[in-house]
Design an enzyme around this catalytic site. Sequence first.
Site, PDB file in Angstrom:
ATOM      1  N   ASP A  41      41.578  -7.108   2.206  1.00  0.00           N
ATOM      2  CA  ASP A  41      41.441  -5.657   2.160  1.00  0.00           C
ATOM      3  C   ASP A  41      40.258  -5.182   1.305  1.00  0.00           C
ATOM      4  O   ASP A  41      40.112  -5.570   0.142  1.00  0.00           O
ATOM      5  CB  ASP A  41      42.741  -5.093   1.577  1.00  0.00           C
ATOM      6  N   SER A  70      40.342  -0.245   4.844  1.00  0.00           N
ATOM      7  CA  SER A  70      41.705  -0.581   5.197  1.00  0.00           C
ATOM      8  C   SER A  70      42.182   0.296   6.349  1.00  0.00           C
ATOM      9  O   SER A  70      41.575   0.310   7.409  1.00  0.00           O
ATOM     10  CB  SER A  70      42.610  -0.476   3.963  1.00  0.00           C
TER      11      SER A  70
END
Length: 312
Positions: free
Chosen positions: A173, A43
């Site tokens: 993510d 991320s």
Amino acid sequence: MRRILVIDGGGIKGVVPASFLAYVEESLPNPIAQYFDLIVGTSTGGIIALALGLGLSARETLAFYEEHGPHIFCGNPRLRGWRSWFRAKYDPLPLRSALEKVFGERKLGESTKRLVIPSFNIDTGEVHVWKTSHHPRFEQDYRSLAVDVAMSTAAAPTYFPTHRLDCGTPLIDGGMWANNPITVAIVEAIGNLSWPAESLRVLSLGCSTTPLNIDWGRTHSLGKFGWADKIADVFLTGQSSGAMGMAMHLVPNRQNIVRISPMVGDRYELDSRSEIPSLKGLGASEARKALPSVRSVFLEATVTEEFTPFRT
């Protein structure tokens, strides 16, 4: 000795590891990325990993957050009332625009460092791990745009929409399964790069740690609404704890794993753009305290040997 840098996910709280690295880098004769053989990030940590691999200094990476963070997390004016329950909180265009300003048309394969960046395929339910061509089997990812890699690993559910690649693959993510990707890094080092476990030195940077608090759920049964705003914290805490535990078993000398993630209260959220100055200070403060130990484990040796990918 093989040195590995690992960076957690955490949205705008990525300012903390970016500031930490920038502070440490000020004491070095070379960019900090040159002291690591492998960089792994999820991320926001994946964005930092890409930046370092593509030649940005830690100071320049921190500047990316300071300049673009307030615009990335500025909300979506089209979402009002009930619509906010059915759409991602933020428009992905400011994030994409910011990444394009920094990375341009550069590709993953242009990284001067071995990179591993987790994401997740929501069509197949399988992990999708972006990797530079540091093994003969890795034949495709090096051709991918760095912007696509960053957008996919940062597509946090409820915050940003799914990132769909040109080929149609929908990715979200990497924090869904590896927000703290330390075991991903160690398995890559031992399993694919064939580095001896006893040779590994791992610097693991979190974006801050919040004490787990589920209030009266500790003694009472919680239903869907009770868990709604707590389950993510429990999940992320459990994943990180489990990852650190496994890492300690994989690396024979536990002293060779340095974990830095400052303990804070619940002041900071993933999108707390107004807290960027405070987060920057937090990272610098942690670096000031940790610099002696970090230097002795990771920085006293010369820079790492040049990375030569199998495909370019």
